[in-house]
Design an enzyme around this catalytic site. Sequence first.
Site, short mmCIF file in Angstrom:
data_model
loop_
_atom_site.label_atom_id
_atom_site.label_comp_id
_atom_site.label_asym_id
_atom_site.label_seq_id
_atom_site.Cartn_x
_atom_site.Cartn_y
_atom_site.Cartn_z
N HIS A 267 15.55 17.13 67.71
CA HIS A 267 15.72 18.60 67.37
C HIS A 267 16.45 19.21 66.39
CE1 HIS A 267 16.31 23.15 67.96
NE2 HIS A 267 17.36 22.52 68.40
N HIS B 120 24.33 21.71 65.02
CA HIS B 120 24.46 23.06 65.62
C HIS B 120 24.64 23.04 67.09
CE1 HIS B 120 19.99 22.81 66.03
NE2 HIS B 120 20.21 23.74 67.14
N GLU C 182 28.55 22.78 71.52
CA GLU C 182 28.06 23.48 72.68
C GLU C 182 27.93 22.43 73.95
OE1 GLU C 182 24.57 25.81 72.48
OE2 GLU C 182 24.71 26.74 74.21
N ASP C 183 27.53 21.47 73.64
CA ASP C 183 27.33 20.62 74.59
C ASP C 183 28.61 19.77 75.12
OD1 ASP C 183 24.75 21.15 74.61
OD2 ASP C 183 23.95 19.67 73.46
N ASP D 59 16.46 26.80 64.00
CA ASP D 59 16.67 26.20 65.26
C ASP D 59 15.53 26.86 66.37
OD1 ASP D 59 17.90 25.24 67.65
OD2 ASP D 59 18.55 27.62 67.91
N ASP E 67 -8.23 42.47 54.70
CA ASP E 67 -7.17 41.49 54.32
C ASP E 67 -7.04 40.22 55.30
OD1 ASP E 67 -5.84 42.76 56.21
OD2 ASP E 67 -4.18 42.99 55.21
#
Length: 533
Positions: free
Chosen positions: A47, A71, A75-76, A137, A258
């Site tokens: 990811h 990124h 957080e983890d 993300d 269109d």
Amino acid sequence: MTTVKEIIAEMGGASPEDIAFVEKAYEYSKKAHEGQKRYSGEPYFTHAAATAKILAEYGMDATTIAAGLLHDAVEDGRVSREEMEKEFGKELLFIVDGVTKLGTHKYRGAERHAESLRRLLVATASDIRVLIVKLADRKHNMQTLEHVPEHKRRRIALETLEIYAPIADRLGMGKMKNNLEDLAFPFVDPDAAAHAAEVRKLKTQETEGGLAQVQKELKKELAKKGLTKFRSDIRMKGLWSLQKKLERKDDDINRIHDIAALRIIVPTIEDCYTALGMVHALYKPLPGEFKDYIAFPKPNGYQSLHTTVVTPEAGIVEIQIRSEEMHRRAQFGIASHMTYKQLGKGVEKLGKEVQKSRFSAISFSWVRSLIPSLMKVSKKEGGVKGVTKVPPWLFELAEAHSDVAGSEEFVEGLKEDFFSHRVFVFTPQGDVIDLPAESTPIDFAYAIHSDLGDHLQGAKVNGKLVSFDTKLGNGEVVEITRRDSAHPSPKWLEIARTSLARRHIRAALGMTTETSRPPRHQRRLFKKKHPPV
Ligand code: MN
């Protein structure tokens, strides 16, 4: 798994230092996420690498690409913020922090729409790259949404459709917007998505052959006029935007011209008008269907000529004409701006004309254009009947900057505006309170409830006790303690920044209130309903 080579291959013209920086982040992130798995069963690192590759495709700078790789690492709890700063610098940590902050707020449906949006903007105010990482993300998360537990899918898809895609659109990132919409649509409404896909398929089969003929014919004619350096393709309408158009046109396919459009991309602006003249000489245009978005760009900066013509080969066809630079910008929007700011050299190649026109159109009008879409959502979803929850500061900002031009001003302006005029703070419950800059805990207390202000005993900012004259900062969590025996003192009048607070303080002190007036934005918004007291 995306390799580091694939990422670097997208970083055209990057310096050896930039490449080394991204390589380092790649290895670092791989290690940090070791042993962690995605819902799909793949290593979590896939990811991070995929997000970084999307950012590289958008031409983002090395710091942003590295931030994409890292990124989720903080957080983890796998990497400490201190370590990340030491290894990759303040700038990268700032972006990662911003992305992490965004991630902690879950979208809770339409009535929270405006609030979620505010939070997004708070976090991005100082660096738009935070938002671009978040969009990348989100794109990869949408590409792998099928692996996510079913009960979560719809919420994530809806959030993508209602928050992220509109923001990509406002930032002029047309390609990102279409990707996000079409990835999300089937999860939000499978039947409607299937219907739209069916409509598009039928219409395509009907016109495919004819369109190819028109394309050939046009090529021949353009060549006659000496225009040989151009390309053309057939662009298919996105499923979600087709769905919205079907709704507007009472599901009548014949009124939509269109679904498949012929796109002609030429080198210069002059070539655009030459090509247009030629198209109109060859085919009869439908009156009222011609739009010159070159002279009058869309609020998000989009430029092109759109015309709808009647062809013997394919019936009614929309033709879009634009320059290479307009094409690039229509796809990458503000991201293309970030690139050139970083590369510097590339700008010369593009020519002065392009540089000048590039951002004059974007300015702050995207903020302004956010307002109608906000209103639409809150009405449609019936969040609050008859009341649109558009925050006043958004109106104010939009109005104040209707004429800001130039690229530097755009980014600088974003920074300055959010930080110099308004301050956004959180309640302990996570609700956002927006206040004028330099507001204090007294203003905060009164903004929540007059009773809380009148009995304000103490205030904590981010868990620490502070004095009442403390100036609140963006993103801070403010907690107020209340006590029946606590009352305003005259000194508060000097400290309070908002007229709302001052009015209440005066009343509590038994003073007259004839001079008090609501702040400027409230005057304008509430003029009719609430005349100044
Ligand atoms: Mn992520």
